[in-house]
Motif scaffolding. Structure first.
Motif, PDB file in Angstrom:
ATOM      1  N   ILE A   1      55.077  45.799  58.264  1.00  0.00           N
ATOM      2  CA  ILE A   1      54.982  47.172  58.192  1.00  0.00           C
ATOM      3  C   ILE A   1      55.065  47.467  56.499  1.00  0.00           C
ATOM      4  N   THR A   2      54.503  48.610  56.391  1.00  0.00           N
ATOM      5  CA  THR A   2      54.455  48.929  54.863  1.00  0.00           C
ATOM      6  C   THR A   2      55.778  49.466  54.522  1.00  0.00           C
ATOM      7  N   THR A   3      56.040  49.077  53.029  1.00  0.00           N
ATOM      8  CA  THR A   3      57.485  49.404  52.537  1.00  0.00           C
ATOM      9  C   THR A   3      57.453  50.673  51.816  1.00  0.00           C
ATOM     10  N   GLY A   4      55.978  51.048  51.786  1.00  0.00           N
ATOM     11  CA  GLY A   4      55.901  52.745  51.283  1.00  0.00           C
ATOM     12  C   GLY A   4      56.025  52.698  49.688  1.00  0.00           C
ATOM     13  N   ARG A   5      56.211  51.357  49.253  1.00  0.00           N
ATOM     14  CA  ARG A   5      56.273  51.062  47.566  1.00  0.00           C
ATOM     15  C   ARG A   5      55.027  51.123  46.862  1.00  0.00           C
ATOM     16  N   LYS A   6      54.880  51.358  45.931  1.00  0.00           N
ATOM     17  CA  LYS A   6      53.351  51.427  44.968  1.00  0.00           C
ATOM     18  C   LYS A   6      53.079  49.875  45.072  1.00  0.00           C
ATOM     19  N   PRO A   7      51.853  49.614  45.574  1.00  0.00           N
ATOM     20  CA  PRO A   7      51.706  48.131  45.344  1.00  0.00           C
ATOM     21  C   PRO A   7      51.168  47.764  44.025  1.00  0.00           C
ATOM     22  N   ILE A   8      51.967  46.935  43.340  1.00  0.00           N
ATOM     23  CA  ILE A   8      51.883  46.246  42.030  1.00  0.00           C
ATOM     24  C   ILE A   8      52.061  44.898  42.134  1.00  0.00           C
ATOM     25  N   ALA A   9      51.363  44.061  41.199  1.00  0.00           N
ATOM     26  CA  ALA A   9      51.616  42.843  40.782  1.00  0.00           C
ATOM     27  C   ALA A   9      51.552  42.593  39.333  1.00  0.00           C
ATOM     28  N   VAL A  10      52.715  41.921  39.037  1.00  0.00           N
ATOM     29  CA  VAL A  10      52.819  41.967  37.518  1.00  0.00           C
ATOM     30  C   VAL A  10      53.066  40.141  37.200  1.00  0.00           C
ATOM     31  N   SER A  11      53.294  39.572  38.557  1.00  0.00           N
ATOM     32  CA  SER A  11      53.292  38.065  38.739  1.00  0.00           C
ATOM     33  C   SER A  11      52.122  37.259  38.005  1.00  0.00           C
ATOM     34  N   GLN A  12      52.349  36.290  37.133  1.00  0.00           N
ATOM     35  CA  GLN A  12      51.312  35.263  36.648  1.00  0.00           C
ATOM     36  C   GLN A  12      50.631  34.414  37.684  1.00  0.00           C
ATOM     37  N   PHE A  13      51.202  34.544  38.815  1.00  0.00           N
ATOM     38  CA  PHE A  13      50.662  33.797  39.957  1.00  0.00           C
ATOM     39  C   PHE A  13      49.599  34.461  40.558  1.00  0.00           C
TER      40      PHE A  13
ATOM     41  N   GLY B   1      35.870  37.270  45.043  1.00  0.00           N
ATOM     42  CA  GLY B   1      36.680  38.432  45.220  1.00  0.00           C
ATOM     43  C   GLY B   1      37.907  38.615  46.235  1.00  0.00           C
ATOM     44  N   LEU B   2      38.247  37.223  46.823  1.00  0.00           N
ATOM     45  CA  LEU B   2      39.532  36.970  47.674  1.00  0.00           C
ATOM     46  C   LEU B   2      40.878  36.891  47.008  1.00  0.00           C
ATOM     47  N   LEU B   3      41.926  37.637  47.318  1.00  0.00           N
ATOM     48  CA  LEU B   3      42.974  37.448  46.579  1.00  0.00           C
ATOM     49  C   LEU B   3      43.505  36.240  46.841  1.00  0.00           C
ATOM     50  N   LYS B   4      44.104  35.686  45.871  1.00  0.00           N
ATOM     51  CA  LYS B   4      44.507  34.254  45.337  1.00  0.00           C
ATOM     52  C   LYS B   4      45.904  34.207  44.739  1.00  0.00           C
ATOM     53  N   ILE B   5      46.795  33.196  45.185  1.00  0.00           N
ATOM     54  CA  ILE B   5      48.030  32.932  44.573  1.00  0.00           C
ATOM     55  C   ILE B   5      48.000  31.578  44.193  1.00  0.00           C
ATOM     56  N   ARG B   6      48.047  31.381  42.565  1.00  0.00           N
ATOM     57  CA  ARG B   6      48.122  30.125  42.141  1.00  0.00           C
ATOM     58  C   ARG B   6      49.182  29.534  42.355  1.00  0.00           C
ATOM     59  N   LEU B   7      49.126  28.121  42.229  1.00  0.00           N
ATOM     60  CA  LEU B   7      50.211  27.131  42.433  1.00  0.00           C
ATOM     61  C   LEU B   7      50.816  27.061  41.035  1.00  0.00           C
ATOM     62  N   VAL B   8      50.047  27.450  39.946  1.00  0.00           N
ATOM     63  CA  VAL B   8      50.524  27.205  38.486  1.00  0.00           C
ATOM     64  C   VAL B   8      50.644  28.564  37.974  1.00  0.00           C
TER      65      VAL B   8
ATOM     66  N   LEU C   1      48.548  19.382  42.228  1.00  0.00           N
ATOM     67  CA  LEU C   1      47.610  20.477  41.998  1.00  0.00           C
ATOM     68  C   LEU C   1      46.037  20.243  42.374  1.00  0.00           C
ATOM     69  N   ALA C   2      45.558  18.931  42.184  1.00  0.00           N
ATOM     70  CA  ALA C   2      44.383  18.600  42.545  1.00  0.00           C
ATOM     71  C   ALA C   2      44.054  18.355  44.014  1.00  0.00           C
ATOM     72  N   ASN C   3      45.241  18.277  44.814  1.00  0.00           N
ATOM     73  CA  ASN C   3      45.210  17.885  46.185  1.00  0.00           C
ATOM     74  C   ASN C   3      45.403  19.141  47.165  1.00  0.00           C
ATOM     75  N   SER C   4      46.149  20.363  46.622  1.00  0.00           N
ATOM     76  CA  SER C   4      46.771  21.319  47.398  1.00  0.00           C
ATOM     77  C   SER C   4      45.815  22.490  46.563  1.00  0.00           C
ATOM     78  N   PRO C   5      45.021  23.051  47.579  1.00  0.00           N
ATOM     79  CA  PRO C   5      44.428  24.339  47.263  1.00  0.00           C
ATOM     80  C   PRO C   5      45.386  25.642  46.998  1.00  0.00           C
ATOM     81  N   PRO C   6      45.059  26.584  46.039  1.00  0.00           N
ATOM     82  CA  PRO C   6      45.868  27.762  46.029  1.00  0.00           C
ATOM     83  C   PRO C   6      45.957  28.448  47.436  1.00  0.00           C
ATOM     84  N   ILE C   7      47.101  29.393  47.301  1.00  0.00           N
ATOM     85  CA  ILE C   7      47.348  30.226  48.416  1.00  0.00           C
ATOM     86  C   ILE C   7      46.106  31.271  48.433  1.00  0.00           C
ATOM     87  N   LEU C   8      45.624  31.194  49.608  1.00  0.00           N
ATOM     88  CA  LEU C   8      44.334  32.256  49.778  1.00  0.00           C
ATOM     89  C   LEU C   8      44.461  33.150  50.848  1.00  0.00           C
TER      90      LEU C   8
END
Length: 415
Positions: free
Chosen positions: A29-41, A48-55, A116-123
């Protein structure tokens, strides 16, 4: 990572083992916060898909690691280049220490890069309403080196084994000529530490032999899983601890698949505060709700990834920028970067992200999962979640916040 029975529902809080936990999902459920990402991941794929790096793409962290390794390696090399006769007796101690040092770093580099070579990032795929996770094809855990520093018994055995065997060999080298001539006075100084150190060495080596055996039989190729977004357990976690500089706060947001997908299937992202965790969660949640037609319809479209500042090309752009804006201090800045291996750090990150992680993305099963769906096959969010978000947004417009009692009463109706 918690077992399925201990995972929290949305809005639940608990403290266990000095870890404060706050449930954000299932049923995101929405938290009502402003959607922001400052994470390097957090980043996006070329499609154009959102991706979460493993690095972590923070160059400074890689710099610190490489500089530490470089300094310690240089000290060891300089010592061996300057070994003289006065050091001969101590060579067994330093030889064993050198072997342990380079073995430790070799295993760390190899295991990390192989993973890293065997595990895809989180997609994340909003058309499927799924998040791509990976797990080992075996239920056996990923082999990890023995925790010598954390295991007091293993630490003691290692110290006694190292001290005994190295002392025995040292005395043998020092008195070798005397023993060779038939004078066995002082032989006890060789036998006693050897007798004490040998059984300790066998017990200390046993966990390492088990680890290397498990590594040989471990299949590093990860199996991919398309986990339904609404069933994913998401938590904000905080743990306060101590280090040599004082009190520290370790905070993260964790994502865990339901038990039917296997044990410990999920991942964690570090955050600096609860507010960052809520805003990051909201960015991901907003993407899954509104991103079926493309990332440009979501707040995630504001993520700046085109410059790829972690890469060598990004570093060259930074050099030109520094030259123009701070020409007087630029030579000192550049010299400092050379000494602290800045370029090497960019190269290593580029190798991890653009080569190793891309290798995992180029797998046929990952490509098939990433393929866009015809519009008639798009999976819509559940009616329950749509209804909950509609009611939640109506409450937010009246000034209610996610933590307030009125909002928590609404959440409990759906959990």
């Amino acid at each position: 990572m918690q077992s399925d029975s201990s995972l929290l529902k949305c809005g639940e809080t608990t403290t266990s083992n000095q870890v404060e936990r706050l449930g954000l999902s299932p049923l995101p459920i929405t938290t009502g916060r402003k959607p922001i990402a400052v994470s390097q991941f957090i980043t996006t794929t070329e499609s154009g898909l959102l991706k979460i790096r493993l690095v972590n793409a923070d160059v400074h962290l890689t710099q610190m690691f490489l500089v530490q390794f470089s300094i310690m390696s240089s000290m060891i090399v300089l010592f061996w280049l300057n070994v003289g006769e006065t050091w001969i007796a101590a060579l067994p101690i330093f030889g064993f220490g050198t072997l342990c040092f380079f073995t430790m770093y070799y295993i760390s580099f190899k295991d990390n890069n192989q993973a890293l070579a065997n595990s895809p990032p989180i997609l994340l795929h909003p058309q499927k309403q799924q998040i791509l996770l990976a797990k080992s094809p075996s239920e056996l855990p990923i082999p990890t080196p023995p925790a010598v520093i954390e295991d007091n018994k293993l630490m003691l055995l290692t110290i006694v084994a190292f001290s005994g065997l190295s002392s025995s060999l040292t005395f043998l080298i020092m008195d070798f000529d005397k023993f060779n001539n038939g004078n066995f006075d002082g032989l006890s100084s060789v036998i006693i530490p050897l007798t004490l150190g040998s059984p300790c060495a066998l017990f200390a080596l046993k966990p390492w032999l088990t680890y290397f055996k498990a590594r040989r039989h471990y299949n590093g190729n990860q199996v991919i899983l398309g986990v339904p977004w609404e069933s994913l357990s998401i938590e904000y976690q905080r743990h306060d601890g101590m280090n040599q500089w004082g009190t520290i706060s370790l905070q993260n947001i964790t994502f865990t698949a339901p038990a039917e997908y296997g044990n410990n299937v999920g991942f964690s992202l570090p955050v600096y505060s609860k507010e960052e965790a809520l805003s990051l969660f909201e960015l991901i949640r907003d993407y899954m709700e509104n991103g079926a037609e493309g990332i440009e319809h979501t707040a995630a479209n504001n993520i700046k990834t085109s410059s790829a500042s972690y890469s060598r090309a990004g570093y060259r752009c930074l050099i030109l920028k520094r030259m123009r804006k701070t020409p007087l201090i630029y030579p000192f800045w550049r010299l400092l970067n050379i000494v602290t291996l800045r370029y090497v750090s960019h190269w290593y990150l580029e190798y991890q992200i653009d080569t190793l992680q891309q290798k995992a993305l180029d797998r046929d099963d990952v490509k098939a999962w990433l393929a866009p769906l015809p519009k008639e096959q798009w999976v819509a969010q559940s009616a329950e979640l749509t209804r909950a978000n509609t009611q939640a947004r109506a409450l937010y417009k009246t000034g209610v916040r996610w933590e307030d009692e009125a909002m928590q009463r609404l959440i409990k109706q759906y959990t």
